[in-house]
Design an enzyme around this catalytic site. Structure first.
Site, short mmCIF file in Angstrom:
data_model
loop_
_atom_site.label_atom_id
_atom_site.label_comp_id
_atom_site.label_asym_id
_atom_site.label_seq_id
_atom_site.Cartn_x
_atom_site.Cartn_y
_atom_site.Cartn_z
N ASP A 122 0.83 -1.21 0.00
CA ASP A 122 0.00 0.00 0.00
C ASP A 122 0.87 1.26 0.00
OD1 ASP A 122 -2.28 1.58 0.05
OD2 ASP A 122 -2.51 1.45 2.22
N HIS A 165 -3.10 1.00 11.63
CA HIS A 165 -2.79 -0.41 11.37
C HIS A 165 -1.29 -0.63 11.23
CE1 HIS A 165 -4.10 1.75 7.65
NE2 HIS A 165 -2.89 1.42 7.25
N GLN A 233 -3.05 -5.34 6.25
CA GLN A 233 -2.95 -4.20 7.17
C GLN A 233 -3.89 -4.45 8.35
OE1 GLN A 233 -3.70 -1.62 3.78
NE2 GLN A 233 -2.05 -0.25 4.42
N ARG A 263 2.32 13.06 10.09
CA ARG A 263 1.05 12.96 9.37
C ARG A 263 0.32 11.73 9.90
NH1 ARG A 263 -0.78 9.70 5.34
NH2 ARG A 263 -2.11 10.54 3.69
N ASP A 265 -1.82 9.14 9.67
CA ASP A 265 -2.49 8.47 8.56
C ASP A 265 -3.75 7.76 9.02
OD1 ASP A 265 -2.28 7.28 5.73
OD2 ASP A 265 -2.46 5.49 6.98
N GLU A 307 -4.70 13.26 8.81
CA GLU A 307 -5.19 12.83 7.49
C GLU A 307 -6.57 12.23 7.70
OE1 GLU A 307 -5.68 9.99 3.99
OE2 GLU A 307 -5.07 9.25 5.94
N HIS A 376 -0.94 11.79 -3.40
CA HIS A 376 -0.60 10.45 -3.89
C HIS A 376 -1.83 9.56 -4.01
CE1 HIS A 376 -1.14 9.90 0.32
NE2 HIS A 376 -1.16 8.59 0.14
N ASP A 377 -2.96 9.99 -3.44
CA ASP A 377 -4.16 9.16 -3.48
C ASP A 377 -5.04 9.52 -4.67
OD1 ASP A 377 -3.79 7.35 -1.39
OD2 ASP A 377 -4.39 8.84 0.11
N ARG A 501 -3.24 4.03 -8.60
CA ARG A 501 -2.77 5.30 -8.03
C ARG A 501 -1.31 5.55 -8.42
NH1 ARG A 501 -4.27 4.63 -1.78
NH2 ARG A 501 -3.50 2.54 -2.23
C1 GLC Z 1 -4.20 6.95 3.78
C2 GLC Z 1 -3.15 7.03 2.69
C3 GLC Z 1 -3.44 5.99 1.63
C4 GLC Z 1 -3.45 4.63 2.27
C5 GLC Z 1 -4.38 4.58 3.49
C6 GLC Z 1 -4.17 3.36 4.32
O1 GLC Z 1 -5.46 7.25 3.33
O2 GLC Z 1 -3.13 8.31 2.15
O3 GLC Z 1 -2.49 6.04 0.60
O4 GLC Z 1 -3.88 3.69 1.31
O5 GLC Z 1 -4.18 5.67 4.36
O6 GLC Z 1 -3.00 3.45 5.09
#
Ligand code: GLC
Length: 628
Positions: A122, A165, A233, A263, A265, A307, A376-377, A501
């Site tokens: 991922d 995770h 994950q 960040r 996540d 995020e 990046h998403d 992506r």
């Molecule tokens: C966040 C990241 C993404 C990832 C997800 C799971 O949203 O930006 O790229 O797939 O978390 O960790």
């Protein structure tokens, strides 16, 4: 006794007195009767982290305490890149800093670089070890060395902290699988489908395509494991205070290596409550508050970025609503702004953007947005039916239009994107693609039509002008400074083939950069020069301090977006034309806001507003302030 106290002990004591009540109240809401025990563990972790804090970082702590609004300053400019895709290794990044300096970058987010699992991971968000760097990129010492080089240039290092995770190969998960009860309690597992089925009734799916459902059967444990994202994950159990203490220790360790911004996540997902979507639960904010205030004690220079790709109503809480005001994350992604930019661009109509931005309550004045055009998403069309209806649109039809448009399927579309995660149950089709390819540059270059190229370049620059003018840290995604196109070879790398992506996660094209530098009149050259110009203007514009809100002004024409910022230095009015047409509008409202004469900070042109009408050129961005 007080006279014997060392300066370091006094500093710790004062910070503990200042911030531990906020840690306690955050923990108390989650751990109730165990709070004293957890707080004692927190203090131990913080004492050793504070003692180990290197001297240069202590100096940074002092400097940040003197300038608590550092992240809100208009000079903050973000850049987001994958280490290996930008420069191969961490040391390589250190050798490629001149490019970032030339862009005015002060905040460098290196995408996940802690050791991930092998194979599909991922994009690094499946962390197998928080205490080492991905093989091939370098070592932890290289990370510290890079952070120091960045600091010398006034750049803050930003890293992902994947809190929801870990990879199934992480030591915690392996011990859980081996049957260790301590580690089993780091995760959320069930012996049969009874509970998973009950949870699934209200849980959405994040990756319906390649990871349907939210639970994965683990044969070795003979249990179902909570896996919101991919099967590899494993969601962590934040109800267990051990998980909190582990993460506090990881943050402090990385902070002492020189990481300045974390960040968080997928932070929205860390607390689960039956009958809900298991996002945005109040405990998320309690735990963030405890973690945030704890880190302040050992490393006050550090900031948190949330995020949370969630609705506006839920988002403000990540910056601190109610009792959490000033106590949680310092920064959050403005996903809605990003989505609305693309929506307005496709529709040549900003009315939905006005409705959506109007939904936002003011954020706490000490916080800031992370604003961005691309990341990046994928782009998910986070447009609610209610907002669409308020703008005279049908939500479902508009989301379908946007997917068609950006997949290049709608008539007249200039975009070249790919559909990501088509969900037949909801009809959702998210979109992958680089900024330039979505904004029409790829199609225009193929057509060799100068008019279309001019429009595409102007679109690319205008979108960035909005995120640079909105207030917050603009996050420039690697390659967008010169309009890099989709990576046609994205699927050829092992482990990437199922996840498109990667089409917008190319390797840095240093040859293209050199060509753009050599020919500023070329399309990529014009983008590069335009971006540098916008960044340069921004840093000199005090009106853009993030403590001030951008407010939507009802637009005199649906093709224009009008924003207003009321900073004590004076009003600023921003106008953006989301169409390829020249738009004439009544000058009076602008004269009322700014006086009879204004200057556009981007072009430097002076405008006479004491006139009947003004014309806004195709895709023109205007940053007007009074011309005194
Ligand atoms: C966040 C990241 C993404 C990832 C997800 C799971 O949203 O930006 O790229 O797939 O978390 O960790």
């Amino acid at each position: 006794m007080a006279s014997m106290e060392s300066a370091a002990d006094r500093t710790f004591r004062l910070r503990w007195e200042r911030w531990s009540p906020d840690i306690r109240s955050g923990l108390a809401a989650v751990h109730h009767d165990r709070v004293d025990e957890v707080l004692a563990r927190v203090e131990t972790i913080l004492r050793s982290a504070a003692a180990a804090r290197p001297d240069d970082l202590r100096e940074l702590d002092e400097a940040r305490l003197l300038r608590p609004d550092w992240l809100q300053d208009p000079s903050m400019m973000g850049y987001v890149a994958y280490t290996e895709r930008y420069a191969g290794t961490l040391t390589g990044v250190g050798e490629r800093l001149d490019h970032l300096t030339s862009l005015g970058v002060s905040y460098l987010h290196l995408m996940p670089l802690l050791r991930p699992r092998e194979g599909s991971n991922d994009g690094g968000y499946a962390v197998a070890d928080h205490r080492s760097v991905r093989p091939g990129l370098g070592t932890m010492d290289d990370l510290s060395a890079l952070a120091a080089r960045l600091r010398e240039r006034g750049m803050s290092l930003v890293l992902d902290l994947v809190v929801n995770h870990v990879a199934v190969e992480h030591e915690w998960a392996e011990r859980a699988i081996a049957g260790d009860p301590k580690y089993r309690d780091y995760f959320i597992t069930y012996p049969d489908r009874t509970e998973p089925d009950a949870w699934e009734r209200t849980l959405p799916e994040v990756f319906p395509d390649f990871a349907p459902g939210n639970f994965t059967w683990n044969e070795r444990m003979g249990r179902w494991v909570w896996t919101t994202f991919n099967a590899y994950q494993w969601d962590l159990n934040w109800a267990n205070p051990d998980v909190f203490c582990e993460f506090l220790d990881i943050i402090c360790t990385l902070a002492n290596r020189g990481v300045e911004v974390f960040r968080l996540d997928a932070i929205a997902f860390i607390w689960k409550r039956l009958g809900t979507t298991c996002q945005n639960q109040p405990e998320v904010h309690q735990l963030t508050q405890a973690l945030r205030q704890a880190v302040r004690i050992a490393a006050p220079a550090v900031a948190f970025k949330a995020e949370a790709i969630v609705s506006p109503d839920d988002l403000i809480a990540y910056l601190g609503a109610g009792e959490h005001h000033g106590l949680v994350s310092d920064m959050a992604y403005h996903n809605s702004l990003m989505v609305q930019l693309w929506s307005s661009l496709a529709a040549r109509d900003t009315r939905l953007t006005e409705v959506a931005l109007d939904r936002f309550a003011a954020k706490p004045t000490t916080t800031t947005w992370g604003t961005y055009v691309r990341c990046h998403d994928d782009i998910g069309w986070a447009v609610t039916d209610a907002d669409a209806a308020a703008a005279g649109l049908d939500g479902f039809a508009h989301r379908a239009f946007l997917s068609d448009f950006y997949a290049g399927l709608a008539p007249g579309s200039f975009a070249r994107g790919l559909v990501f995660q088509h969900n037949p149950a909801t009809g959702d089709r998210r979109i992958s693609g680089s900024c330039a390819s979505l904004a029409g540059l790829e199609t225009a270059l193929t057509s060799e039509d100068e008019g279309r190229i001019t429009d595409a370049v102007a679109r690319h620059l205008m979108l960035h002008a909005v995120v640079m003018g909105f207030g917050g840290v603009p996050l420039l995604y690697m390659g967008d400074e010169l309009g890099m196109l989709n990576d046609a070879d994205w699927a050829t790398e092992a482990g990437h083939e199922d996840d498109n992506r990667w089409v917008h996660r190319p390797r840095m094209d240093w040859d293209l950069l050199a060509a753009a530098e050599a020919d500023h009149a070329s399309p990529h050259g014009r983008i590069l020069v335009g971006m540098r110009h916008l960044i340069g203007v921004r840093r000199l514009t005090p009106h853009l301090h993030a403590s001030v809100e951008s407010r939507v002004v009802p637009s005199p024409d649906p093709r224009l977006l009008v924003l207003r910022r009321d900073h004590p230095v004076g009003a600023m009015v921003q106008v953006y034309n989301f169409s390829e047409e020249t738009v004439w509008v009544d000058a009076q409202p602008f004269a009322d806001a700014l006086g009879p004469a204004a200057v556009d900070l981007i072009s430097g042109h002076r405008w006479n507003l004491a006139t009947d009408r003004v014309s806004i050129q195709p895709y023109q961005p205007l940053w007007w302030v009074a011309d005194r």
